[in-house]
Design a protein around this motif. Structure first.
Motif, PDB file in Angstrom:
ATOM      1  N   VAL A 658       0.860  -1.188   0.000  1.00  0.00           N
ATOM      2  CA  VAL A 658       0.000   0.000   0.000  1.00  0.00           C
ATOM      3  C   VAL A 658       0.893   1.234   0.000  1.00  0.00           C
ATOM      4  CG1 VAL A 658      -1.984  -1.064   1.117  1.00  0.00           C
ATOM      5  CG2 VAL A 658      -0.155  -0.081   2.521  1.00  0.00           C
ATOM      6  N   TYR A 659       0.313   2.342  -0.495  1.00  0.00           N
ATOM      7  CA  TYR A 659       1.096   3.561  -0.660  1.00  0.00           C
ATOM      8  C   TYR A 659       0.315   4.749  -0.087  1.00  0.00           C
ATOM      9  CZ  TYR A 659       3.327   0.477  -4.026  1.00  0.00           C
ATOM     10  OH  TYR A 659       3.936  -0.586  -4.624  1.00  0.00           O
ATOM     11  N   PRO A 660       0.997   5.648   0.632  1.00  0.00           N
ATOM     12  CA  PRO A 660       0.303   6.828   1.176  1.00  0.00           C
ATOM     13  C   PRO A 660       0.151   7.917   0.102  1.00  0.00           C
ATOM     14  CG  PRO A 660       2.601   6.871   1.847  1.00  0.00           C
ATOM     15  CD  PRO A 660       2.412   5.586   1.066  1.00  0.00           C
ATOM     16  N   VAL A 661      -1.047   8.467  -0.022  1.00  0.00           N
ATOM     17  CA  VAL A 661      -1.277   9.589  -0.937  1.00  0.00           C
ATOM     18  C   VAL A 661      -2.086  10.656  -0.188  1.00  0.00           C
ATOM     19  CG1 VAL A 661      -1.259   8.156  -3.004  1.00  0.00           C
ATOM     20  CG2 VAL A 661      -3.428   8.619  -1.862  1.00  0.00           C
ATOM     21  N   ASP A 662      -1.941  11.923  -0.654  1.00  0.00           N
ATOM     22  CA  ASP A 662      -2.665  13.041  -0.035  1.00  0.00           C
ATOM     23  C   ASP A 662      -3.882  13.410  -0.875  1.00  0.00           C
ATOM     24  OD1 ASP A 662      -0.911  13.235   2.032  1.00  0.00           O
ATOM     25  OD2 ASP A 662       0.335  14.792   1.103  1.00  0.00           O
ATOM     26  N   VAL A 663      -4.988  13.672  -0.195  1.00  0.00           N
ATOM     27  CA  VAL A 663      -6.245  14.079  -0.831  1.00  0.00           C
ATOM     28  C   VAL A 663      -6.654  15.450  -0.277  1.00  0.00           C
ATOM     29  CG1 VAL A 663      -8.700  13.583  -1.087  1.00  0.00           C
ATOM     30  CG2 VAL A 663      -7.020  11.730  -1.256  1.00  0.00           C
ATOM     31  N   SER A 664      -6.902  16.422  -1.155  1.00  0.00           N
ATOM     32  CA  SER A 664      -7.342  17.763  -0.732  1.00  0.00           C
ATOM     33  C   SER A 664      -8.845  17.896  -0.918  1.00  0.00           C
ATOM     34  CB  SER A 664      -6.639  18.849  -1.552  1.00  0.00           C
ATOM     35  OG  SER A 664      -5.270  18.888  -1.245  1.00  0.00           O
ATOM     36  N   VAL A 665      -9.519  18.412   0.115  1.00  0.00           N
ATOM     37  CA  VAL A 665     -10.970  18.619   0.069  1.00  0.00           C
ATOM     38  C   VAL A 665     -11.272  20.066   0.453  1.00  0.00           C
ATOM     39  CG1 VAL A 665     -13.223  17.959   1.009  1.00  0.00           C
ATOM     40  CG2 VAL A 665     -11.439  16.213   0.645  1.00  0.00           C
ATOM     41  N   PHE A 681     -14.311   7.189   3.469  1.00  0.00           N
ATOM     42  CA  PHE A 681     -13.061   6.429   3.345  1.00  0.00           C
ATOM     43  C   PHE A 681     -13.169   5.081   4.072  1.00  0.00           C
ATOM     44  CE2 PHE A 681     -11.152  10.769   2.767  1.00  0.00           C
ATOM     45  CZ  PHE A 681     -10.745  10.563   1.454  1.00  0.00           C
ATOM     46  N   ALA A 682     -13.838   5.081   5.208  1.00  0.00           N
ATOM     47  CA  ALA A 682     -13.980   3.833   5.970  1.00  0.00           C
ATOM     48  C   ALA A 682     -14.811   2.815   5.192  1.00  0.00           C
ATOM     49  CB  ALA A 682     -14.621   4.127   7.327  1.00  0.00           C
ATOM     50  N   LYS A 683     -15.953   3.291   4.591  1.00  0.00           N
ATOM     51  CA  LYS A 683     -16.793   2.376   3.815  1.00  0.00           C
ATOM     52  C   LYS A 683     -16.058   1.834   2.603  1.00  0.00           C
ATOM     53  CE  LYS A 683     -21.233   4.422   5.165  1.00  0.00           C
ATOM     54  NZ  LYS A 683     -22.426   5.185   4.693  1.00  0.00           N
ATOM     55  N   GLU A 684     -15.166   2.651   2.051  1.00  0.00           N
ATOM     56  CA  GLU A 684     -14.417   2.208   0.873  1.00  0.00           C
ATOM     57  C   GLU A 684     -13.143   1.452   1.258  1.00  0.00           C
ATOM     58  OE1 GLU A 684     -15.471   2.430  -2.143  1.00  0.00           O
ATOM     59  OE2 GLU A 684     -17.277   3.576  -1.637  1.00  0.00           O
ATOM     60  N   LYS A 685     -13.002   1.187   2.582  1.00  0.00           N
ATOM     61  CA  LYS A 685     -11.879   0.397   3.097  1.00  0.00           C
ATOM     62  C   LYS A 685     -10.538   1.017   2.736  1.00  0.00           C
ATOM     63  CE  LYS A 685     -14.531  -3.879   3.179  1.00  0.00           C
ATOM     64  NZ  LYS A 685     -14.624  -5.286   2.743  1.00  0.00           N
ATOM     65  N   MET A 686     -10.491   2.349   2.910  1.00  0.00           N
ATOM     66  CA  MET A 686      -9.228   3.065   2.732  1.00  0.00           C
ATOM     67  C   MET A 686      -8.789   3.583   4.085  1.00  0.00           C
ATOM     68  SD  MET A 686      -9.287   5.214  -0.808  1.00  0.00           S
ATOM     69  CE  MET A 686      -9.160   4.357  -2.371  1.00  0.00           C
ATOM     70  N   ASN A 687      -7.584   3.200   4.474  1.00  0.00           N
ATOM     71  CA  ASN A 687      -7.080   3.560   5.790  1.00  0.00           C
ATOM     72  C   ASN A 687      -6.584   5.004   5.790  1.00  0.00           C
ATOM     73  OD1 ASN A 687      -6.335   3.223   8.469  1.00  0.00           O
ATOM     74  ND2 ASN A 687      -4.227   2.677   7.905  1.00  0.00           N
ATOM     75  N   VAL A 688      -7.147   5.859   6.690  1.00  0.00           N
ATOM     76  CA  VAL A 688      -6.708   7.246   6.817  1.00  0.00           C
ATOM     77  C   VAL A 688      -5.629   7.304   7.878  1.00  0.00           C
ATOM     78  CG1 VAL A 688      -7.412   9.602   7.404  1.00  0.00           C
ATOM     79  CG2 VAL A 688      -8.988   8.110   6.173  1.00  0.00           C
ATOM     80  N   ILE A 689      -4.426   7.717   7.511  1.00  0.00           N
ATOM     81  CA  ILE A 689      -3.305   7.730   8.460  1.00  0.00           C
ATOM     82  C   ILE A 689      -2.938   9.153   8.887  1.00  0.00           C
ATOM     83  CG2 ILE A 689      -2.366   5.562   7.604  1.00  0.00           C
ATOM     84  CD1 ILE A 689      -0.317   7.167   6.024  1.00  0.00           C
ATOM     85  N   THR A 705      -4.432  11.998   4.412  1.00  0.00           N
ATOM     86  CA  THR A 705      -3.405  11.071   3.905  1.00  0.00           C
ATOM     87  C   THR A 705      -3.976   9.663   4.063  1.00  0.00           C
ATOM     88  OG1 THR A 705      -1.636  12.559   4.619  1.00  0.00           O
ATOM     89  CG2 THR A 705      -1.036  10.270   4.124  1.00  0.00           C
ATOM     90  N   VAL A 706      -4.175   8.983   2.907  1.00  0.00           N
ATOM     91  CA  VAL A 706      -4.781   7.650   2.931  1.00  0.00           C
ATOM     92  C   VAL A 706      -3.839   6.652   2.269  1.00  0.00           C
ATOM     93  CG1 VAL A 706      -7.135   8.559   2.898  1.00  0.00           C
ATOM     94  CG2 VAL A 706      -5.995   8.049   0.734  1.00  0.00           C
ATOM     95  N   GLU A 707      -3.963   5.394   2.674  1.00  0.00           N
ATOM     96  CA  GLU A 707      -3.135   4.325   2.092  1.00  0.00           C
ATOM     97  C   GLU A 707      -3.940   3.614   1.010  1.00  0.00           C
ATOM     98  OE1 GLU A 707      -0.151   3.057   5.711  1.00  0.00           O
ATOM     99  OE2 GLU A 707      -2.055   1.993   5.520  1.00  0.00           O
ATOM    100  N   ILE A 708      -3.333   3.495  -0.173  1.00  0.00           N
ATOM    101  CA  ILE A 708      -4.014   2.838  -1.285  1.00  0.00           C
ATOM    102  C   ILE A 708      -3.064   1.858  -1.952  1.00  0.00           C
ATOM    103  CG2 ILE A 708      -5.503   4.836  -1.711  1.00  0.00           C
ATOM    104  CD1 ILE A 708      -3.714   5.480  -4.121  1.00  0.00           C
ATOM    105  N   ALA A 709      -3.657   0.886  -2.607  1.00  0.00           N
ATOM    106  CA  ALA A 709      -2.860  -0.061  -3.386  1.00  0.00           C
ATOM    107  C   ALA A 709      -2.905   0.299  -4.858  1.00  0.00           C
ATOM    108  CB  ALA A 709      -3.380  -1.487  -3.170  1.00  0.00           C
ATOM    109  N   ASP A 710      -3.962   1.049  -5.271  1.00  0.00           N
ATOM    110  CA  ASP A 710      -4.164   1.352  -6.691  1.00  0.00           C
ATOM    111  C   ASP A 710      -4.720   2.779  -6.795  1.00  0.00           C
ATOM    112  OD1 ASP A 710      -4.819   1.561  -9.308  1.00  0.00           O
ATOM    113  OD2 ASP A 710      -5.977  -0.310  -9.416  1.00  0.00           O
ATOM    114  N   SER A 711      -3.967   3.697  -7.401  1.00  0.00           N
ATOM    115  CA  SER A 711      -4.408   5.095  -7.496  1.00  0.00           C
ATOM    116  C   SER A 711      -5.628   5.241  -8.399  1.00  0.00           C
ATOM    117  CB  SER A 711      -3.273   5.978  -8.021  1.00  0.00           C
ATOM    118  OG  SER A 711      -2.915   5.608  -9.342  1.00  0.00           O
ATOM    119  N   ALA A 712      -5.826   4.288  -9.328  1.00  0.00           N
ATOM    120  CA  ALA A 712      -6.992   4.367 -10.210  1.00  0.00           C
ATOM    121  C   ALA A 712      -8.280   4.250  -9.399  1.00  0.00           C
ATOM    122  CB  ALA A 712      -6.916   3.282 -11.277  1.00  0.00           C
TER     123      ALA A 712
END
Length: 733
Positions: A658-665, A681-689, A705-712
């Motif tokens: 998994v890879y950490p990426v930043d999301v701006s809202v 994010f929780a429902k989509e099973k994305m870990n917010v770190i 900052t969330v951990e993802i395996a696939d940016s798509a």
């Protein structure tokens, strides 16, 4: 009171109006003599366009002002007006010698004179100004000049009357443009202000120049039986006054002077010849009160045969300008028509002095005359200004006024404000001062509370209520709600909101920069110096682009921690590629190499399947960036030899990396906003770190900052975040 024969000039003056107009002129010792001595060197040898000596003209204007009741201070101003055109800095020089009020008067009058000269030049060049509407721009500027300084009215009237007298005295002909302007503009102005001696003389002189043959004909008809008519009117006056007194009515009866232009107007208006103009023989009856007016009228109608069609009751139905009187026409034993006007002394002074009666008769009470209150100096000035507005409408020949696209309203301090047609109290507030417009919250029109989107009308007095601090409403920019008609006011409202957005962006950028400096231990660094080193004119310019995500914080990091010098070529040797590529630590395959240390760049935080590139650093191996990373492009441009081709390797276990990426809202701040976005994010099973939030004036800026395996897959999740209530945008940084 001394009686007047039919041909004597009316000696009524307007001292109250003059006094009110010149209240701001300071009393100075020998002001008249000093002003003349000051101006004489400049204007003694000068000639006006009319051919008249300028000093002689100024002397005559001063005499006319004196005859109208003007003080020495007002007369002194007539010289300063003509001297000011010879001074490099007239306001400064006159203010130093005589005071600011004299300087302002000279300046306003000079500006107006130039406008009128331009108008007359256009007419003399062939652009006829046959009707008042063609002089719209001149009248508009006259109106505004008069509203700023009522003394300008008196000076311009006196000057124009002297110009007509000069042409008459030398038996010449005044230019048609001068005579027509006097007849169409200045005489109606004098009429509105009740300065009758100027009105009648100006009309007769202007008419004499414009229609000399008609003037001579009517003048001849008046002269034919002058002695007989005067004797008859005097005998009738004496008899009528005595008989009214016998009836217990203490009346003063006067003969009324006749003026050639008024006779011609009646002949043309009623399509009658000279013998059928009823008020060739005319009397005016002045009585103590209103009941005496009707008592006198009843007695006159009992003694003479009245002409019913010529009776007007302007006491019960006053004219628009407040004029009140009883008008009747009767026939004597010989069948000759006699016009008789009956009024009280107060009505007479109001008729003779116009708006000056508001000063002279404050005892009229709260209702005043014709419903116009005269409770003090403020009401008196309002009365003058409303007469000026009425004068403007008179010239148009209708109630709409000359300026169909403009209206004129009054401030609580009795100043005229020019606004576009359809303007509202909000437009008014912005025209007075930008700050007043921003803080406007309510309005009174003529003393009554009204909604802020109420269209204003000519002559109304407008007062706005404000808050100490605040700004405009976005509703004001909604055309359907009708809060603003002025383009200038709309632009000021838009500018305010643009400034607020800029302020919020700058605040966000400042916070991000200051946090970076804290992390780097450089809090002592001056922000202006930092901005200058980065090529910005000011710190706010830097904050603005950082706040809009148009300038990466990585650029600041690089400034604070300059990149180390490139490695010598012999410090790393690329090995030949092996037949089977291996996956180095971190899930990144370095093409052609299998043993170099790799790390994911913090500035862009790449994740599969992002297009990536590598950059060889000293001591830290290969830094992996997204190909579209601005920092990577800058590094590659400076040191192309250190760029290395990389690609994602396949993890040993499916879903293990998994890879950490930043999301701006960006969202409208509200209670529960952070909770609702975190639930997505929780429902989509994305870990917010990690989460960073800040709120500026109702707008929330959040970085997750969330951990993802696939940016798509992240793009799909962001579309769900964007649907959360209040969210304006959700994107990967």
């Amino acid at each position: 009171m001394k009686s007047l024969t039919a041909e004597q000039p009316d000696s009524a003056q307007v001292p109250e109006l003059i006094a009110a107009a010149e209240q701001s002129l300071p009393v100075q010792a020998n002001a008249l003599a000093r002003a003349r001595a000051f101006a004489e060197p400049f204007i003694a040898g000068e000639t006006l366009d009319t051919g008249e000596n300028t000093l002689a003209h100024a002397d005559a204007v001063a005499d006319i002002l004196k005859s109208m009741g003007g003080s020495e201070a007002m007369q002194a101003a007539s010289y300063l007006v003509y001297a000011s055109t010879h001074l490099n800095k007239p306001q400064e020089v006159i203010a130093k010698a005589f005071g600011e009020n004299y300087a302002a008067l000279a300046s306003e009058t000079t500006k107006l004179v130039k406008v009128q000269e331009q108008t007359r030049s256009a007419e003399d060049a062939g652009h006829r100004l046959d009707d008042a509407r063609a002089q719209t721009e001149t009248v508009r500027k006259m109106l505004l000049a008069f509203s700023r300084d009522l003394r300008v009215v008196m000076l311009r009237l006196a000057s124009r009357l002297q110009t007509l007298r000069f042409h008459a005295a030398r038996k010449g002909v005044a230019p048609p443009s001068v005579a027509r302007e006097a007849l169409n503009v200045f005489a109606p102005l004098a009429n509105r202000l009740g300065i009758w001696q100027v009105k009648w003389e100006m009309e007769d002189l202007a008419f004499r120049f414009l229609e000399p043959e008609t003037y001579k004909k009517v003048a001849g008809l008046l002269d034919e039986k002058r002695v007989e008519r005067e004797g008859y009117v005097e005998q009738l006056r004496t008899t009528l006054e005595a008989q009214l007194r016998n009836q217990g009515i203490h009346a003063q009866v006067h003969g009324r002077p006749k003026h050639i232009y008024s006779i011609v107007k009646k002949m043309r208006g009623k399509s009658v010849d000279f013998d059928h103009v009823f008020d060739i023989r005319a009397l005016r009856v002045i009585v103590p009160d209103v009941k005496d007016c009707y008592a006198a009228l009843s007695w006159v109608h009992d003694q003479f045969d009245s002409i019913a069609s010529e009776f007007d009751d302007y006491i019960a139905r006053p004219k628009a300008n407040g004029y009140q009187s009883l008008h009747t026409v009767v026939r004597d034993e010989a069948g000759k028509p006699i016009e008789i006007q009956i009024r009280t002394q107060a009505m007479h002074d109001h008729a003779e002095h116009g708006v000056a009666a508001h000063w002279a008769y404050k005892e009229a009470g709260s209702k005043g005359y014709a419903g116009v209150a005269a409770s003090g100096e403020y009401d008196a000035k309002i009365a003058v200004l409303r007469q000026l507005l009425a004068w403007e409408r008179d010239l148009a020949g209708s109630g709409e006024g000359l300026f169909d696209d403009r209206i004129y309203v009054l401030t609580p301090d009795a100043a005229i404000v020019e606004l576009p047609q359809g303007a509202t109290p909000v437009d008014f507030a912005y025209s007075v001062h930008t700050s007043l417009g921003h803080r406007c919250r309510g309005a009174k029109v003529d003393g009554a509370m009204v909604p802020l989107n109420t269209p204003l009308q000519n002559g109304q007095t407008v007062e706005v209520t404000t808050v100490k601090e605040g700004g405009p409403s976005r509703d004001w920019l909604n055309a359907e709600l009708g809060f603003l008609a002025s383009h200038r006011a709309k632009a000021k409202v838009r500018a305010w909101f643009n400034e607020q957005v800029k302020h919020e962006t700058v605040a966000r950028g400042r916070e991000l920069v200051e946090k970076l400096l804290q992390r780097e231990g450089r809090t002592a660094m001056k922000l202006e110096d930092l901005a200058s080193q980065l090529g910005f004119k000011s710190a706010d310019d830097l904050f603005a682009v950082v706040g809009k995500d148009e300038f990466s914080l990585r650029n600041i990091e690089m400034l604070l921690r300059p990149p180390e010098a490139p490695l010598p070529q012999d410090e790393f040797l690329l090995k030949k590629p092996r037949a089977a590529e291996k996956t180095p630590k971190g899930g990144v395959l370095v093409v052609g190499l299998d043993s170099l240390m790799t790390q994911l760049a913090k500035c862009c935080k790449p994740a599969p399947p992002d297009a990536i590139g590598g950059f060889v650093t000293r001591g830290k191996g290969v830094s992996i960036h997204r190909s579209d990373c601005s920092n990577f492009r800058e590094l590659a441009a400076r040191s192309v030899e250190r760029v290395i081709e990389v690609e994602w390797g396949k993890p040993k276990t499916e879903g293990a990396a998994v890879y950490p990426v930043d999301v701006s809202v960006e969202a409208a701040d509200r209670q529960g906003l952070l909770r609702d976005i975190s639930e997505v994010f929780a429902k989509e099973k994305m870990n917010v770190i990690g989460v960073q939030t800040q709120s500026v004036k109702g707008t929330a800026w959040m970085t997750f900052t969330v951990e993802i395996a696939d940016s798509a897959r992240l793009n799909k999740v962001l579309s769900v975040v964007a649907d959360v209530q209040g969210v304006r945008s959700a994107r990967r940084r």
